[in-house]
Design an enzyme around this catalytic site. Structure first.
Site, PDB file in Angstrom:
ATOM      1  N   HIS A   1       0.834  -1.206   0.000  1.00  0.00           N
ATOM      2  CA  HIS A   1       0.000   0.000   0.000  1.00  0.00           C
ATOM      3  C   HIS A   1       0.872   1.261   0.000  1.00  0.00           C
ATOM      4  CE1 HIS A   1      -3.692   2.222   1.469  1.00  0.00           C
ATOM      5  NE2 HIS A   1      -2.750   3.052   1.876  1.00  0.00           N
ATOM      6  N   GLU A   2       1.858   1.304   0.897  1.00  0.00           N
ATOM      7  CA  GLU A   2       2.724   2.481   1.000  1.00  0.00           C
ATOM      8  C   GLU A   2       3.638   2.618  -0.221  1.00  0.00           C
ATOM      9  OE1 GLU A   2       2.371   4.918   3.077  1.00  0.00           O
ATOM     10  OE2 GLU A   2       0.792   3.855   4.149  1.00  0.00           O
TER      11      GLU A   2
ATOM     12  N   HIS B   1       1.729   4.209  -3.069  1.00  0.00           N
ATOM     13  CA  HIS B   1       1.670   5.671  -2.957  1.00  0.00           C
ATOM     14  C   HIS B   1       2.957   6.300  -3.505  1.00  0.00           C
ATOM     15  CE1 HIS B   1      -1.997   5.970  -0.685  1.00  0.00           C
ATOM     16  NE2 HIS B   1      -1.518   5.419   0.420  1.00  0.00           N
TER      17      HIS B   1
END
Length: 189
Positions: A6-7, A10
């Site tokens: 997820h990170e 980004h």
């Protein structure tokens, strides 16, 4: 690992849109140690386990993003949406494995895959809630007028609004979690 993906999502989208901040900080890595947050990744989960709270949650250190470096009007929204999109992609892939090969796979692998699907759906939906600092707040802000009083209210009272949501409103997302789990995995919930 889902939080790490997820990170990284980004940071990767931010890098693609012109902001190298995460890349220069060494955060475009799938090494979980790069994303550990002392409080959110270790202390809070450990405290919840030791206290037998009945729920375990935590968070990773957010990747640094400088929105002023991003190209395009919706750069910040694209960066914010990348995290939940990566979680939905993981849920889709593991759900597809269950649908296509579930009968031929060991039951333990199917159970772990089902957990991966469920966890990633929850991560995606929770992060799409439009309350700061969650990703949904930046998605919402991209479509509201600048200096919107609604966004100002959310930012000012974010902690209280988020706690209220977690304590009293999360159950309203449960049917959507169940629906997406059935769609992705083919398993009734």
């Amino acid at each position: 690992m889902s939080v790490v993906v997820h990170e990284v999502a980004h940071g990767a989208v931010a890098n693609y849109l012109g902001d190298p901040t995460a890349r220069l900080a060494g955060r475009l890595s799938f090494n979980p140690l790069k994303h550990l947050d002392l409080l959110g990744s270790l202390l809070v989960p450990l405290l919840l386990i030791v206290s037998k709270a009945g729920i375990i949650f935590g968070w990773a250190k957010p990747v640094p993003v400088n929105p002023y470096n991003l190209r395009g009007k919706y750069g910040d929204a694209l960066v914010s949406g990348a995290g939940p999109a990566s979680n939905l992609l993981i849920a889709f892939v593991f759900g597809l494995l269950i649908r296509l090969f579930g009968g031929a796979l060991p039951p333990s692998f199917v159970a772990v895959s089902a957990s991966v699907v469920l966890i990633n759906i929850i991560l995606a939906l929770f992060n799409l809630v439009p309350i700061p600092p969650l990703d949904g707040s930046k998605l919402l802000a991209a479509f509201l007028p600048p200096q919107s009083p609604f966004i100002a209210f959310l930012e000012r009272y974010a902690l209280f609004v988020l706690l209220f949501f977690v304590l009293f409103l999360w159950e309203f997302l449960a049917p959507l979690v169940g629906f997406l789990f059935r769609v992705f995995s083919g398993i009734g919930m």
